[in-house]
Design an enzyme around this catalytic site. Structure first.
Site, PDB file in Angstrom:
ATOM      1  N   HIS A   8       0.831  -1.212   0.000  1.00  0.00           N
ATOM      2  CA  HIS A   8       0.000   0.000   0.000  1.00  0.00           C
ATOM      3  C   HIS A   8       0.864   1.261   0.000  1.00  0.00           C
ATOM      4  O   HIS A   8       2.051   1.254   0.357  1.00  0.00           O
ATOM      5  CB  HIS A   8      -0.917   0.012   1.226  1.00  0.00           C
ATOM      6  CG  HIS A   8      -0.181   0.055   2.528  1.00  0.00           C
ATOM      7  ND1 HIS A   8       0.398   1.202   3.033  1.00  0.00           N
ATOM      8  CD2 HIS A   8       0.093  -0.913   3.433  1.00  0.00           C
ATOM      9  CE1 HIS A   8       0.978   0.953   4.193  1.00  0.00           C
ATOM     10  NE2 HIS A   8       0.813  -0.343   4.458  1.00  0.00           N
ATOM     11  N   GLU A  81      -2.659  -6.974   7.739  1.00  0.00           N
ATOM     12  CA  GLU A  81      -1.324  -6.826   8.317  1.00  0.00           C
ATOM     13  C   GLU A  81      -1.188  -7.669   9.583  1.00  0.00           C
ATOM     14  O   GLU A  81      -2.178  -8.049  10.217  1.00  0.00           O
ATOM     15  CB  GLU A  81      -1.047  -5.355   8.623  1.00  0.00           C
ATOM     16  CG  GLU A  81       0.313  -5.053   9.250  1.00  0.00           C
ATOM     17  CD  GLU A  81       1.526  -5.489   8.425  1.00  0.00           C
ATOM     18  OE1 GLU A  81       1.633  -6.689   8.110  1.00  0.00           O
ATOM     19  OE2 GLU A  81       2.381  -4.621   8.152  1.00  0.00           O
TER      20      GLU A  81
END
Length: 200
Positions: A8, A81
């Site tokens: 990202h 994550e």
């Protein structure tokens, strides 16, 4: 078939050195610009599907790419994550100052030791394996996967069957790592790691 593995774009917490983990931190202005440059850089690399962690920073990045490629993003919860529990929102220096013994134990044995309220790397590896089983089972051509630095290091190691070690893999914000996947043999080979040339 190619697998484009993408981290990202930048967030404010990236800049501040804070552990993000499962916290839903959005892209900052620089991160949104990186996502646009990423989409431009992927123009010559069309994909048939885009999979993403459901967390906002990954989804914002993936959706920018998806708009450019004319498709929808497929959220994959297993690509979230690493969960750092109580350490999220803090810097490593702060944790070292206040919880040095536990931090050092975790640093030395992350596969089996978890941050308070977090997860071990063994648990992360199980998630990565599950995510890959789903993605490769649905692949119809070149594919993009958007997620996070910590998770992607373990995802890449899983694809490459344990070589190199996850600690050796560093992927920058909005970078592209290219892996060639042979569906006949099931083998993956690394073609390019942490390509940031599109961000120049």
């Amino acid at each position: 078939m190619k697998l484009y593995i993408i981290r990202h774009g930048q967030t404010d917490w990236n800049v501040e050195g804070k552990i993000q983990g499962r916290q839903d931190i959005p892209l900052n202005a620089a991160g949104r610009s990186q996502a646009e440059m990423l989409a431009k850089g992927m123009e010559k690399r069309p994909v048939t599907a885009i999979y993403s962690s459901p967390q906002i920073r990954a989804m914002e990045t993936a959706e920018t790419l998806a708009r450019a490629q004319g498709m929808a993003v497929i959220p994959v919860p297993e690509l979230a994550e690493i969960g750092y529990g109580d350490w999220e929102g803090r810097t490593a220096s702060d944790i070292l100052a206040k919880e040095r013994k536990l931090y050092e134990e975790w640093w030395q044995h992350p596969a089996t030791v978890a941050p308070p309220g977090g997860e071990t790397l063994n648990q992360v590896d199980v998630r990565c394996k599950k995510a890959w089983e789903r993605i490769k089972g649905e692949m119809k051509g070149d594919t993009a996967v958007v997620a996070h630095g910590g998770t992607l290091a373990h995802f890449i190691v899983h694809l490459l069957e344990g070589q190199p070690d996850a600690a050796e893999i560093l992927v920058g914000n909005a970078s592209i790592t290219t892996i060639e996947y042979d569906p006949v043999t099931g083998q993956c080979s690394l073609e390019g790691l942490n390509d940031c040339s599109h961000l120049m």
